[in-house]
Design an enzyme around this catalytic site. Sequence first.
Site, short mmCIF file in Angstrom:
data_model
loop_
_atom_site.label_atom_id
_atom_site.label_comp_id
_atom_site.label_asym_id
_atom_site.label_seq_id
_atom_site.Cartn_x
_atom_site.Cartn_y
_atom_site.Cartn_z
N GLU A 40 0.83 -1.21 0.00
CA GLU A 40 0.00 0.00 0.00
C GLU A 40 0.86 1.26 0.00
O GLU A 40 0.53 2.24 -0.67
CB GLU A 40 -0.94 0.00 1.21
CG GLU A 40 -2.03 -1.07 1.15
CD GLU A 40 -2.94 -0.90 -0.05
OE1 GLU A 40 -3.17 0.25 -0.47
OE2 GLU A 40 -3.39 -1.92 -0.58
N CYS A 199 -13.08 1.74 -14.80
CA CYS A 199 -13.51 3.14 -14.68
C CYS A 199 -12.28 4.03 -14.75
O CYS A 199 -11.97 4.79 -13.84
CB CYS A 199 -14.27 3.35 -13.38
SG CYS A 199 -15.26 4.85 -13.33
N CYS A 206 -17.15 1.12 -19.96
CA CYS A 206 -18.43 1.07 -19.25
C CYS A 206 -19.18 -0.24 -19.49
O CYS A 206 -19.93 -0.71 -18.64
CB CYS A 206 -19.29 2.25 -19.64
SG CYS A 206 -18.64 3.84 -19.07
N CYS A 215 -25.06 3.96 -12.83
CA CYS A 215 -24.09 5.05 -12.90
C CYS A 215 -24.73 6.28 -13.54
O CYS A 215 -25.12 6.27 -14.71
CB CYS A 215 -22.86 4.61 -13.69
SG CYS A 215 -21.61 5.89 -13.83
#
Length: 368
Positions: A40, A199, A206, A215
Amino acid sequence: MTPPEPTEVFARVVAWQRRAGRHGLPWQGTRDPYRVWLSEIMLQQTQVATVLRYYERFVTRFANVQALAAAPLDEVLAAWSGLGYYRRARLLHRCAQVVVQQHGGRFPCDFATLRTLPGIGDSTAAAIAAFCAGERVSILDGNVRRVLMRLWADDRDPAAVATQRDLWTRAQGLVPATATPADMAAYTQGLMDLGATVCTRLRPRCDACPLLDRCQAHRAGTPTAWPRPRARAPRRTERWWLLLLRRDDGACWLQRRASGGIWGGLWAPPVLTAPQGDQGLRAWLQRAGLTATWAPPQPHALTHRELALHWVVVPWTDAAGAALAHVPGVQADQGAWWSPAEALALGLPAPVRGWLASAAVSRTSSSR
DNA sequence: AACACGGGGAG
DNA sequence: CTCCCAGTGTT
């Protein structure tokens, strides 16, 4: 227009991740908070493809939090060299030491404790807690912000603190109270995967999105209109002179930079940014009886700044050593002479590493 | 609330 | 070439 049902969004992302998300990354398939934490931190402001080149080497060299805490900072910086944002590496090292000293070497897995550790902010704490403990907390990085702002056709300034705070509240509202630890891990990974592979900022796919019919950005027909584009700051160009002093035996003079600012804590040649420029430097070299090789300026582009790096290679003799402290930019107590091999094992800024590596090769190939 | 921090990948 | 990315800490 009805807002997406929170539970529905969560369930769809979980199912989509299990079916179509990414599963083979080296920091997946573990609940070891050390490995998750390391990934991370590396992934902050850095893309997966880049991190992949560093991660395995790093965990091999520093197999656990104790090994990392016990290592000299220089070795950590050397392993980080080229990843950028070197403060991350210093905070990483400090965090490992805090975990060893204050948590008995057991890396915490709960959001509240994680949040107290150096270099771990809200999003990273949430990611570790969700992956390793299944805690019901939501990440909110740049990718997730983009997904959510499209989902809700949110027109607010994405950089504004108020927007981010509210987005976080709403993101948290998407997590059902009944979510299991396994769901939380899949959901968190799913949000990341959705932002990274579907995205995307430009050309979102999409048709592959599990949230397509929910959406509002897609419904509007222009999904890339969200998030609202940021104002762009003009980029300044600065000229830097890097004074590479090289002895007869091939050793170079490098000094450690201050821990704050650009290339903090890394080793680099003396850097001159003074406006006297070429003229002043040439005059000084002449007075000192030294000759130098001037390389064409090497551009080094950053997001908000552009550097023109002028490499000035000065052959340096032992006899001239007494004058070292009088060389512009030299801080004698901060530096040392390094052989090419030694230098390449240090924590070096990417442009310096590139220069020294090519110089070492050309020296080797041109010598008898 | 604004800013600083690095390098590389994608388009 | 431009844009900005799996953010955090400092001012």
